[in-house]
Design a protein around this motif. Sequence first.
Motif, mmCIF file in Angstrom:
data_model
loop_
_atom_site.group_PDB
_atom_site.id
_atom_site.type_symbol
_atom_site.label_atom_id
_atom_site.label_comp_id
_atom_site.label_asym_id
_atom_site.label_seq_id
_atom_site.Cartn_x
_atom_site.Cartn_y
_atom_site.Cartn_z
ATOM 1 N N SER A 90 47.173 48.502 177.367
ATOM 2 C CA SER A 90 46.576 49.734 177.874
ATOM 3 C C SER A 90 45.942 50.506 176.710
ATOM 4 C CB SER A 90 47.625 50.581 178.599
ATOM 5 O OG SER A 90 48.614 50.976 177.681
ATOM 6 N N LEU A 91 45.040 51.403 177.060
ATOM 7 C CA LEU A 91 44.283 52.124 176.034
ATOM 8 C C LEU A 91 45.193 52.901 175.085
ATOM 9 C CD1 LEU A 91 41.372 52.805 175.107
ATOM 10 C CD2 LEU A 91 41.475 54.795 176.593
ATOM 11 N N ASP A 92 46.299 53.452 175.616
ATOM 12 C CA ASP A 92 47.140 54.245 174.710
ATOM 13 C C ASP A 92 47.972 53.385 173.766
ATOM 14 O OD1 ASP A 92 49.069 53.389 176.441
ATOM 15 O OD2 ASP A 92 49.436 55.351 177.357
ATOM 16 N N GLU A 93 47.836 52.059 173.875
ATOM 17 C CA GLU A 93 48.497 51.171 172.907
ATOM 18 C C GLU A 93 47.516 50.719 171.826
ATOM 19 O OE1 GLU A 93 51.639 48.495 175.291
ATOM 20 O OE2 GLU A 93 49.666 48.504 176.226
ATOM 21 N N ILE A 94 46.313 51.258 171.850
ATOM 22 C CA ILE A 94 45.247 50.716 171.003
ATOM 23 C C ILE A 94 45.578 50.773 169.517
ATOM 24 C CG2 ILE A 94 43.812 52.832 170.875
ATOM 25 C CD1 ILE A 94 41.348 50.949 171.238
ATOM 26 N N GLU A 95 46.221 51.850 169.097
ATOM 27 C CA GLU A 95 46.495 51.960 167.662
ATOM 28 C C GLU A 95 47.633 51.032 167.210
ATOM 29 O OE1 GLU A 95 45.036 56.256 166.221
ATOM 30 O OE2 GLU A 95 46.498 56.328 167.846
ATOM 31 N N GLN A 96 48.424 50.559 168.191
ATOM 32 C CA GLN A 96 49.500 49.602 167.859
ATOM 33 C C GLN A 96 49.110 48.183 168.280
ATOM 34 O OE1 GLN A 96 50.512 52.540 169.871
ATOM 35 N NE2 GLN A 96 50.514 53.481 167.848
ATOM 36 N N ALA A 97 47.821 47.958 168.451
ATOM 37 C CA ALA A 97 47.355 46.675 168.990
ATOM 38 C C ALA A 97 47.753 45.485 168.123
ATOM 39 C CB ALA A 97 45.842 46.705 169.167
ATOM 40 N N ALA A 98 48.014 45.734 166.832
ATOM 41 C CA ALA A 98 48.372 44.637 165.919
ATOM 42 C C ALA A 98 49.678 43.952 166.327
ATOM 43 C CB ALA A 98 48.491 45.165 164.492
ATOM 44 N N ARG A 99 50.477 44.632 167.172
ATOM 45 C CA ARG A 99 51.731 44.027 167.638
ATOM 46 C C ARG A 99 51.507 42.879 168.612
ATOM 47 N NH1 ARG A 99 54.649 49.433 169.828
ATOM 48 N NH2 ARG A 99 54.817 50.541 167.858
ATOM 49 N N TYR A 100 50.305 42.807 169.179
ATOM 50 C CA TYR A 100 50.047 41.861 170.264
ATOM 51 C C TYR A 100 49.161 40.700 169.809
ATOM 52 C CZ TYR A 100 51.770 45.805 172.953
ATOM 53 O OH TYR A 100 52.542 46.828 173.425
ATOM 54 N N THR A 101 49.293 39.600 170.526
ATOM 55 C CA THR A 101 48.447 38.440 170.263
ATOM 56 C C THR A 101 47.118 38.633 170.980
ATOM 57 O OG1 THR A 101 50.462 37.136 170.406
ATOM 58 C CG2 THR A 101 48.393 35.917 170.406
ATOM 59 N N LYS A 102 46.033 38.559 170.262
ATOM 60 C CA LYS A 102 44.679 38.698 170.820
ATOM 61 C C LYS A 102 44.600 39.866 171.820
ATOM 62 C CE LYS A 102 42.317 34.719 171.425
ATOM 63 N NZ LYS A 102 42.021 33.365 171.926
ATOM 64 N N PRO A 103 44.796 41.087 171.355
ATOM 65 C CA PRO A 103 44.762 42.225 172.280
ATOM 66 C C PRO A 103 43.362 42.480 172.840
ATOM 67 C CG PRO A 103 44.888 42.996 170.009
ATOM 68 C CD PRO A 103 45.041 41.505 169.958
ATOM 69 N N ALA A 104 43.309 42.917 174.085
ATOM 70 C CA ALA A 104 42.040 43.301 174.718
ATOM 71 C C ALA A 104 42.338 44.439 175.686
ATOM 72 C CB ALA A 104 41.434 42.116 175.468
ATOM 73 N N ILE A 105 41.327 45.265 175.960
ATOM 74 C CA ILE A 105 41.487 46.416 176.849
ATOM 75 C C ILE A 105 40.367 46.394 177.890
ATOM 76 C CG2 ILE A 105 41.433 48.959 176.926
ATOM 77 C CD1 ILE A 105 42.768 48.944 174.144
ATOM 78 N N ILE A 106 40.738 46.710 179.133
ATOM 79 C CA ILE A 106 39.758 46.717 180.230
ATOM 80 C C ILE A 106 39.560 48.162 180.699
ATOM 81 C CG2 ILE A 106 39.300 45.898 182.586
ATOM 82 C CD1 ILE A 106 41.333 43.587 181.913
ATOM 83 N N THR A 107 38.319 48.628 180.731
ATOM 84 C CA THR A 107 38.041 49.988 181.217
ATOM 85 C C THR A 107 36.911 49.974 182.246
ATOM 86 O OG1 THR A 107 36.363 50.603 179.548
ATOM 87 C CG2 THR A 107 38.662 50.919 178.920
ATOM 88 N N PHE A 108 36.924 50.995 183.086
ATOM 89 C CA PHE A 108 35.872 51.205 184.086
ATOM 90 C C PHE A 108 35.433 52.666 183.993
ATOM 91 C CE2 PHE A 108 38.686 47.952 185.699
ATOM 92 C CZ PHE A 108 37.851 47.021 186.299
ATOM 93 N N ASP A 109 34.143 52.915 184.087
ATOM 94 C CA ASP A 109 33.635 54.289 184.051
ATOM 95 C C ASP A 109 33.223 54.760 185.442
ATOM 96 O OD1 ASP A 109 33.983 54.136 181.341
ATOM 97 O OD2 ASP A 109 31.913 54.628 180.822
ATOM 98 N N ASP A 110 33.400 56.025 185.681
ATOM 99 C CA ASP A 110 32.908 56.791 186.849
ATOM 100 C C ASP A 110 33.850 56.813 188.055
ATOM 101 O OD1 ASP A 110 30.697 57.066 185.212
ATOM 102 O OD2 ASP A 110 29.378 55.790 186.400
#
Length: 262
Positions: A90-110
């Motif tokens: 999730s987006l709020d994990e972005i700064e700790q993304a190094a903990r995960y294997t191949k991290p990716a985030i999915i977002t939608f606008d509007d």
Amino acid sequence: MVKRVALLLLILSLILAGSWGCLRRPKPADAPRPVKIEQAAPATGVAVPVLYYHLIDDHLYGPYPSMFVSPKEFDKQMAYLKSNGYTVISLDEIEQAARYTKPAIITFDDGYADNYTNAYPILKKYNFKATIFLISGLIGKPGYLNKEEIGKMQDLVSFQSHTVSHPYLTKLSAKLQDYELAESQKEIEAIAGRKVDALAYPIGDYNRQVIDITRRYYKYAVLMLPGGIYHTGDDPYLIKRLNIQRSLSIDGFSKKIRGLPT
Ligand SMILES: [Zn+2]
């Protein structure tokens, strides 16, 4: 000798002209338009592709068909992430993304209604988290997510702010900028019942003043342009994303999320 002196004079005048040019280079105008704000240092952290979508639908309308990704293609893209070992965080994990294997985030606008009818069942199928940036003034309007749908998606989807009315923020007074950011946060928190701490700048429009006001209310803010890959340690108010358009093939998708040209 004369030739040598002439040559020295020529070189000296070129150097002077060059430095004068630098000093005389006009400052960026103060007009309300996006200001290019550079990242402080070259990326050294872990790469986190932050994908962004608008509509997941084969029923195209309006002037921007590229914003409509086919549900079939969206399914293929999610399958690609799964089978290639990506961890969707999730987006709020972005700064700790190094903990995960191949991290990716999915977002939608509007916050379009098809995010519930078409995207959510596919997110469920893969058990992938996502973030939807809502325009608070459009919640429940025709074509947009309503409160009930927002409630049903909470198990996988985090709802964040895309302002009240989707304006060009740089064109507003500081007072209106403050209203757009604070009011949308308050309204979305009341509907979703959870903290709203991320903003997507509408139309990707921001400048230093917008960022300063954003800092008062939010921990993160995402961009449209320039597109690119976020790396841990990058400025959390300038999170780069990758626009996933209708025409993108699965081969293009696999390149894009690795930061390669498509
Ligand atoms: Zn938008």
